[in-house]
Structure formats: C-alpha cells, structure tokens
Design a protein around this motif. Structure first.
Motif, PDB file in Angstrom:
ATOM      1  N   GLN A 153     -36.977 -32.904  93.950  1.00 31.09           N
ATOM      2  CA  GLN A 153     -36.344 -34.032  94.654  1.00 31.09           C
ATOM      3  C   GLN A 153     -36.237 -33.759  96.153  1.00 31.09           C
ATOM      4  OE1 GLN A 153     -32.790 -35.743  92.690  1.00 31.09           O
ATOM      5  NE2 GLN A 153     -33.407 -34.558  90.918  1.00 31.09           N
ATOM      6  N   ASN A 188     -28.995 -39.616 104.507  1.00 28.76           N
ATOM      7  CA  ASN A 188     -29.979 -40.320 105.324  1.00 28.76           C
ATOM      8  C   ASN A 188     -30.117 -39.733 106.724  1.00 28.76           C
ATOM      9  OD1 ASN A 188     -30.761 -42.084 103.271  1.00 28.76           O
ATOM     10  ND2 ASN A 188     -29.052 -43.464 103.692  1.00 28.76           N
ATOM     11  N   LEU A 203     -36.427 -42.013  89.978  1.00 23.41           N
ATOM     12  CA  LEU A 203     -35.511 -41.495  90.992  1.00 23.41           C
ATOM     13  C   LEU A 203     -36.311 -40.994  92.194  1.00 23.41           C
ATOM     14  CD1 LEU A 203     -32.793 -40.627  92.095  1.00 23.41           C
ATOM     15  CD2 LEU A 203     -32.865 -38.612  90.650  1.00 23.41           C
ATOM     16  N   MET A 256     -26.061 -40.722  95.462  1.00 25.45           N
ATOM     17  CA  MET A 256     -25.765 -40.954  96.878  1.00 25.45           C
ATOM     18  C   MET A 256     -26.220 -39.759  97.717  1.00 25.45           C
ATOM     19  SD  MET A 256     -22.054 -42.846  96.723  1.00 25.45           S
ATOM     20  CE  MET A 256     -21.855 -43.112  98.489  1.00 25.45           C
ATOM     21  N   SER A 257     -26.146 -38.578  97.136  1.00 26.79           N
ATOM     22  CA  SER A 257     -26.601 -37.391  97.876  1.00 26.79           C
ATOM     23  C   SER A 257     -28.118 -37.421  98.063  1.00 26.79           C
ATOM     24  CB  SER A 257     -26.187 -36.109  97.152  1.00 26.79           C
ATOM     25  OG  SER A 257     -27.070 -35.840  96.079  1.00 26.79           O
ATOM     26  N   ARG A 258     -28.776 -38.337  97.358  1.00 22.35           N
ATOM     27  CA  ARG A 258     -30.227 -38.518  97.542  1.00 22.35           C
ATOM     28  C   ARG A 258     -30.503 -39.695  98.491  1.00 22.35           C
ATOM     29  NH1 ARG A 258     -30.101 -33.820  95.897  1.00 22.35           N
ATOM     30  NH2 ARG A 258     -30.603 -33.283  93.756  1.00 22.35           N
ATOM     31  N   GLY A 259     -29.420 -40.229  99.048  1.00 31.05           N
ATOM     32  CA  GLY A 259     -29.592 -41.271 100.060  1.00 31.05           C
ATOM     33  C   GLY A 259     -29.400 -42.691  99.544  1.00 31.05           C
ATOM     34  N   LEU A 260     -29.115 -42.850  98.258  1.00 28.57           N
ATOM     35  CA  LEU A 260     -28.906 -44.208  97.716  1.00 28.57           C
ATOM     36  C   LEU A 260     -27.489 -44.675  98.062  1.00 28.57           C
ATOM     37  CD1 LEU A 260     -31.373 -43.224  95.962  1.00 28.57           C
ATOM     38  CD2 LEU A 260     -30.407 -44.550  94.103  1.00 28.57           C
ATOM     39  N   VAL A 265     -32.404 -42.808  83.218  1.00 32.84           N
ATOM     40  CA  VAL A 265     -33.024 -42.835  84.547  1.00 32.84           C
ATOM     41  C   VAL A 265     -34.164 -41.810  84.567  1.00 32.84           C
ATOM     42  CG1 VAL A 265     -32.669 -42.529  87.028  1.00 32.84           C
ATOM     43  CG2 VAL A 265     -30.823 -43.447  85.602  1.00 32.84           C
ATOM     44  N   LYS A 266     -35.367 -42.312  84.691  1.00 30.89           N
ATOM     45  CA  LYS A 266     -36.522 -41.405  84.668  1.00 30.89           C
ATOM     46  C   LYS A 266     -36.634 -40.654  85.994  1.00 30.89           C
ATOM     47  CE  LYS A 266     -39.467 -43.498  81.225  1.00 30.89           C
ATOM     48  NZ  LYS A 266     -39.194 -44.895  80.944  1.00 30.89           N
ATOM     49  N   ASN A 288     -31.206 -48.860  79.157  1.00 22.88           N
ATOM     50  CA  ASN A 288     -32.557 -48.444  78.782  1.00 22.88           C
ATOM     51  C   ASN A 288     -32.532 -47.687  77.447  1.00 22.88           C
ATOM     52  OD1 ASN A 288     -35.204 -47.737  78.760  1.00 22.88           O
ATOM     53  ND2 ASN A 288     -35.145 -46.553  80.641  1.00 22.88           N
ATOM     54  N   LEU A 307     -37.409 -43.747  94.318  1.00 19.78           N
ATOM     55  CA  LEU A 307     -36.334 -44.418  95.058  1.00 19.78           C
ATOM     56  C   LEU A 307     -35.848 -43.543  96.200  1.00 19.78           C
ATOM     57  CD1 LEU A 307     -33.958 -46.032  92.436  1.00 19.78           C
ATOM     58  CD2 LEU A 307     -35.045 -47.174  94.338  1.00 19.78           C
ATOM     59  N   ALA A 308     -35.720 -42.265  95.890  1.00 19.19           N
ATOM     60  CA  ALA A 308     -35.176 -41.332  96.880  1.00 19.19           C
ATOM     61  C   ALA A 308     -36.315 -40.519  97.469  1.00 19.19           C
ATOM     62  CB  ALA A 308     -34.144 -40.427  96.205  1.00 19.19           C
ATOM     63  N   VAL A 368     -33.581 -37.877  83.889  1.00 17.43           N
ATOM     64  CA  VAL A 368     -33.218 -36.820  84.829  1.00 17.43           C
ATOM     65  C   VAL A 368     -32.244 -35.816  84.189  1.00 17.43           C
ATOM     66  CG1 VAL A 368     -32.170 -36.317  87.082  1.00 17.43           C
ATOM     67  CG2 VAL A 368     -33.549 -38.387  86.779  1.00 17.43           C
ATOM     68  N   LEU A 373     -37.785 -35.642  99.342  1.00 17.63           N
ATOM     69  CA  LEU A 373     -36.869 -36.191 100.356  1.00 17.63           C
ATOM     70  C   LEU A 373     -37.081 -35.588 101.743  1.00 17.63           C
ATOM     71  CD1 LEU A 373     -33.448 -36.368  98.491  1.00 17.63           C
ATOM     72  CD2 LEU A 373     -34.518 -38.251  99.693  1.00 17.63           C
ATOM     73  N   LEU A 377     -28.829 -48.447  89.438  1.00 19.25           N
ATOM     74  CA  LEU A 377     -29.788 -47.571  88.754  1.00 19.25           C
ATOM     75  C   LEU A 377     -29.187 -47.000  87.466  1.00 19.25           C
ATOM     76  CD1 LEU A 377     -32.630 -46.248  89.040  1.00 19.25           C
ATOM     77  CD2 LEU A 377     -31.506 -44.323  90.147  1.00 19.25           C
ATOM     78  N   GLY A 401     -30.191 -47.657  83.625  1.00 20.92           N
ATOM     79  CA  GLY A 401     -30.438 -46.485  82.779  1.00 20.92           C
ATOM     80  C   GLY A 401     -29.654 -46.577  81.482  1.00 20.92           C
ATOM     81  N   ASN A 454     -24.070 -40.803 101.196  1.00 23.43           N
ATOM     82  CA  ASN A 454     -25.435 -41.313 101.372  1.00 23.43           C
ATOM     83  C   ASN A 454     -25.856 -41.353 102.839  1.00 23.43           C
ATOM     84  OD1 ASN A 454     -23.436 -43.401 101.384  1.00 23.43           O
ATOM     85  ND2 ASN A 454     -25.065 -44.924 101.417  1.00 23.43           N
TER      86      ASN A 454
END
Lengths: 411, 240
Positions: free
Chosen positions: B148, B81, B102, A366-370, B97-98, A385, B105-106, B132, B152, A378, A382, B77
C-alpha cells in the motif's frame, strides 16, 4: 403430502380473508384497487417499453434487449407483456396460461405455500393477477439466467401474482427477478406468492432485486420444496426505500442430501420497515441449510431480521448468520435467530452481531488518504459484499453488478 | 544542509488521561531514515499514532511540524494527503474490501500495471482479489502494508515494526522493498529486533524510554549497546 382439491384450497382461502399474518404491520387492503387480471399478451418485445420503464427495470436487473438471458417474463400491473423462453427445454409463461396448459398444476399449486396462511395469500388465491410459470425440463440447464420482472405503474394497485418455478430432475435453473414501480412515489401494494419445486438432483438459483418506492407495501409469500440431492440458492437484494416489507420464505428440505442457502442483503433507508426472515426445515437426512443476512439500518428505518432452522431428523446441519450495521441513531435492527432441534444428531449454529462500523477501520482507510465519507462508503460496500457459495461465476458477477447499480442510485 | 521534513517540538501526549510522551523533541531531515528503538511501553507506537493524527492521542503541549506547517489539528486523511504514510503493526481486517480495490482508491498516480508489478515483487499477486488482511498471516499483512505504501509513495514513511513476526526470507524481501521506497524519501522505523536494518540504510537512531528521548546516535552502535547492556545503557548515555 395430502392432496387437497382446488375447490377446497379456494374455500380455505375464503375463510382466511381477514386472517392477520404472524409478522409485519397490517395493511388495509380496502385502500387498494383490486383490479382484475388483464388478458395476457406475452409476445411484446421489451424494447417497445417507454424509456422510463426500461430504466426502472434495468435497476431491478432486467435487461430489455434480453441479451445474456435465457428468457424473459415481464408483467406490468395486471397484464403480462412478455413471456418467452430463448432456450429449448425452458418454459416461460404466465401462471394463467400454465393452468390452461397443464391440468396437474392445480394439484401442485398451493402445496409449498398455504392458501390460508394469512389474508395476503388468501386474496392472491382468490383474485390472482397472473404471475410467472418457469420450468426447466428434465436435465436441461440454463446457460444464462431467465429474467422476470413484476412492474407496478398504476397508483394504488395491489398486484397479486402467483409464481411457480419448477426444476425437473437433473435440471438447473437460474433466475433473476426484479420488482419495481414506475417511479419511487407510486403508492401500491405487491403480494407475490412464489412456489418453488426443486426435483431430484436439480438446482435453482433465484436472485431477487427489490427496487420499490417509499410508498409501497410488499408481502412476498414463498415456499420451496427441495427433493433428493436438490439445491436451492436464494439471493435477496433490497437497497431502496419501501414503506413496509414483510416476508418469511420457508424452505422444506424433504429429500436426502438436499441443500438450501438463503442470503439477504438489505439496506434500510428513510422510514422503511422491514420484517424479513427465512426458515429452513431440515426434513431428510444429510440435508444442509444456511441462512445469511447482512442488514444496514440508516435514517429512521427498522429492520427485523429473522432466521429459523428446524432440524426434524438426524444427520442434518444448519448455520444461521445475521450481521447488522447501524448507521443512524434513530434506526433499529432486531435480529431474531432461532434454532429448533427435534432430533439428537444435528448440528445447528447461529451467529449474530449488530454494531456500528469500527472506528479503527475508518481511521485505517483515512491513513491512506480517504476522507471519512469515502472510508465509510467503502466499508459499507464491503459489508454488503456477501460471498455466495454455489453461484456460477457469471451470475456472481451479475449479482455484483446489480448490487453496485442499486447502491449507486439508492444512496 | 537538507531541510527538515518533520520537526517534533516539546511534544507531550496523553492517552485516556495517562501521559505517555513527555516533552519529546526530534527532527527528521529530508531523505533521512531514522530508527526508533525503545522497550515495550516506551511510547513508540503512541508517537507514530500521534504523528498521523489518530484521535485519542491527545497533544497536551508541543508541536508537530510537517513540511514547515504545524499539523497538530489536521485530520488523519489530510496528513496522509500531505505525504504521511504508515505501515501498521497490527492493521485491521476489512471484510468485503478487496486489496486491489483499496490500492486503486489509495494511490498517488500509480498505474494499475505498476501496482501489479509491485504486488508481484512483494509476492502479493494472489492476494489482490482477497479481502484486506482477512486470513493473512503476519508476514502477509506486513507485505500488504508495504504494498500500500509503495503505491501511495508518501514522502515520510512511518513503519511500525515491519519485521516483527516475519520469517527470515521475507524480512529480506520486505527490507529490500522498503529500502527501494526510502530512496529519496524519509522514514521513521520502529524495530525491536533490528534485523531489518541489515537491508535498510538507517542514518540515525532515537531511543525512547519511558516517554522521553533517552539518546540518539548511530543505529548500529545503539543497537549493539542495547543488545549488550539493555536499554539501561541508553539511560546512562543520556546522563552523560
């Protein structure tokens, strides 16, 4: 192995018609149609199938153009529509046809799975509706995977297939099997007997996608015999709702330095009840096995994830891993890992962990905007996966593609 | 005069019932880079986590104003943003999660080619296909965090000890990339050793001591005082 006559096998099955299985909810077989097997056709192209059938099959990993496949087997209800190899040295036919062709098959059948294991094996033994026979001749290696589809369209049918897969010495066989129904509301039952024979130095990778509907009961019964230096890799993917699914495939590592890897990825939706597991019996020195599962319990689903490693001789190694993710308060995950050592010089381990997604990970994303939902999705992807050792790169990509496809439509 | 991108007014924060930040006020101007010094337990990380809106960091009183808007109640989030970007000191591992996924997406309009170029500069190309932070060394994690943020392109960078646990060579690499990223942007950087300041143009420093702002001023002068006389010097400074 003690040789038992066909008649005796059938006699044993007859006696087991009422025998309840060790695990899983009981299914009243009388509620289902025990229709006879239809005469196989075997020559149809999958391209002539109705659009919906093609679409459903595609989700289970079946490419109707047969592009990128070494051969195809397609059975709809009790009728075989297509059974043809595309590569020399690979045999694909219905088990019925194989029994006509090979006299020795009657001796081989029911040696990896017992006909009297429970009432499901018994009914499949006595009332078989085909199933596939896939065999790689000595030294032959499939370039592309062979695809097999078991399809149910008739309401209330109980499909009883018996599959025989043989990798002769030094051969390599990759198979993708997809099982699905006409639509997600078709009520039906599937009993699938699968016997695998991995001969000396051979390898089988078997990727199975179950894409059933919410009113389907599924009872696969699988046995695998792996000889010297043989490798068996099983990948099981089920991301859709089913009514009940119970299976407990057993792999017998009877040859020195044989290997087995059982991987399952299960996503429990709705009211699905899963009782799934796997067992590897290490019967020869130098044999290795791992059983890995990733299960997600959502909605009101229940997942029992069993695993059993039995070491019968010295110098064997096995690892069992079960990770469960809880996405709902009304679901349940029960992990039952078992290590059974019957010799001293063995290395068996297990690791089981069940919990929810770590909040720290959600917040990080979420801190990355998701958004919270995007972050959760995600992380769930994962979690599913799973890296599978020993899978050829192309097949790994294909498995990944199937996972994505199922994930997208299953949600 | 440049306007403030961030204003923190009389902020008091408690974590699990314990008051950590006490009446903290400061601001960061647009384009300004501010260092945050302070001994262990002073509340530096708490301040960063509060700024990005982590739950559990309860604002008892005061306001956080970002780009002129009070954001006290905005979820993480939405703050991201709006232009917040944080590099964590101890980021979590995301199994399955690769890093590449990520990053895709971000991102903030950053092209895939640009991401690849950034990864190359940060020596992270071979990590793009890896999960990650899984199996990353301390320095690799820091580089992944900066990668990252570089993708961003946030307006305000919050960096929690970007130089801790990083070897000399990589501090230089990180420092230079952070400086590039800071051009035309604002930053709040926690650093203990201050080594990264050799590569970053910091305009000002704030010292946090026992949850309060103890002093503010020239980062190099304050760092020298701390090194020479310890954090006590800052306390005395606030008295004068």
């Amino acid at each position: 192995m003690l040789k038992i006559s066909w008649e005796e096998k059938m006699e044993r099955a007859r006696k087991a018609l009422e025998k309840l299985p060790a695990y899983g909810p009981d299914v009243d077989l009388d509620k289902f149609l025990l229709e006879q097997a239809e005469e196989e056709d075997g020559a149809s192209s999958l391209e002539v199938l109705p659009e919906n059938t093609k679409k459903r099959a595609l989700h289970a990993g079946i490419i109707t153009s047969e592009k990128g496949r070494s051969g195809t087997f397609f059975q709809k209800d009790t009728k075989v529509l297509c059974a043809r190899p595309k590569q020399e040295g690979i045999e694909i036919m219905s088990t019925t046809a194989a029994l006509r062709k090979y006299e020795w098959l009657k001796d081989l059948m029911w040696t990896a799975v017992q006909p009297d294991a429970d009432k499901y094996t018994a009914v499949a033994a006595l009332h078989r509706t085909h199933g596939y026979f896939i065999r790689a001749l000595p030294g032959v290696k499939t370039i592309y995977p062979v695809q097999a589809c078991l399809y149910i369209s008739r309401k209330n049918l109980v499909q009883r297939v018996h599959n025989i897969i043989i990798a002769e010495p030094g051969s390599e066989l990759h198979i993708i099997t997809g099982c699905t129904t006409e639509d997600e509301f078709t009520a039906a039952m599937h009993i699938g007997i699968s016997e695998f024979f991995v001969k000396e130095g051979a390898k089988i990778t078997f990727t199975m996608v179950h894409s059933w509907g919410k009113e389907v009961h599924v009872r696969p019964r699988t046995g695998v015999i792996v000889e010297k230096d043989g490798t068996y890799i099983n990948n099981y993917i089920c991301l859709r709702e089913v009514q009940t699914l119970q299976m407990y495939p057993s792999v017998f590592l009877v040859g020195e330095n044989s290997r087995a890897s059982l991987n399952s990825i299960i996503y429990g939706h709705g009211n699905s009840k899963f009782d799934v597991g796997g067992r590897a019996v290490l019967k020869a020195e130098g044999s290795r096995a791992e059983i890995i599962s990733r299960v997600i319990s959502d909605d009101n689903s229940e997942i029992i994830a069993r695993g059993n490693l039995t070491a019968e001789v010295d110098n064997v190694k096995g690892h069992l891993e079960c990770k469960g993710l809880m996405l709902s308060k009304t679901s349940r995950t029960l992990a039952v890992p078992e290590l059974d050592a019957k010799a001293a010089d063995v290395e068996l381990s297990h690791e089981a962990a069940v919990g929810k997604i770590a909040e720290e990970q959600i917040l990080y994303l979420m801190s990355r905007g998701l958004s919270k939902d995007e972050a959760t999705s995600l992380l769930v992807r994962g979690f599913l996966n799973l890296k599978i050792e020993g899978l050829p790169e192309e097949l790994e990509k294909e498995t990944q593609r199937l996972m994505e496809l199922e994930y997208e439509t299953g949600m | 005069m440049a306007s403030n991108i961030l204003e923190v007014r009389n902020l008091s924060v408690q974590v699990e019932g314990r008051k950590i930040l006490k009446n903290v006020s400061f601001e960061i101007a647009e384009g300004e880079t501010v260092c945050l010094f302070g001994p262990n337990g002073a509340g530096k990380s708490t301040l960063l986590y509060t700024l990005i809106g982590y739950p559990g960091y309860q604002i008892v009183s005061g306001e956080i104003i970002f780009k002129g808007k009070v954001i006290n109640d905005l979820p993480v989030n939405e703050r991201a943003n709006m232009g917040f970007g944080i590099a964590f000191q101890h980021p979590p591992k995301l199994i399955g999660v690769k890093l590449k996924d990520l990053l895709n997406l971000a991102k903030n309009g950053t092209s895939e080619e640009e991401i690849e170029e950034l990864a190359k500069r940060l020596k992270m190309t071979e990590f793009l296909d890896r999960d990650v932070n899984f199996g990353f060394s301390g320095g690799e994690m820091k580089r992944a965090e900066i990668l990252q943020l570089a993708s961003l392109k946030p307006d305000l960078l919050l960096l929690d000890e970007p130089d801790s646990g990083v070897d000399v060579e990589n501090v230089e690499l990180l420092g230079k990339e952070i400086q590039k990223l800071l051009e035309g942007r604002s930053g709040l950087i926690i650093t203990h050793i201050g080594y990264i300041l050799n590569f970053i143009k910091a305009d000002r420093a704030i010292v946090l001591y026992d949850g309060k702002i103890a002093c503010q001023g020239d980062p190099f002068k304050i760092l020298k005082d701390i090194k020479d006389k310890g954090y006590k010097a800052c306390l005395e400074c606030s008295k004068c």
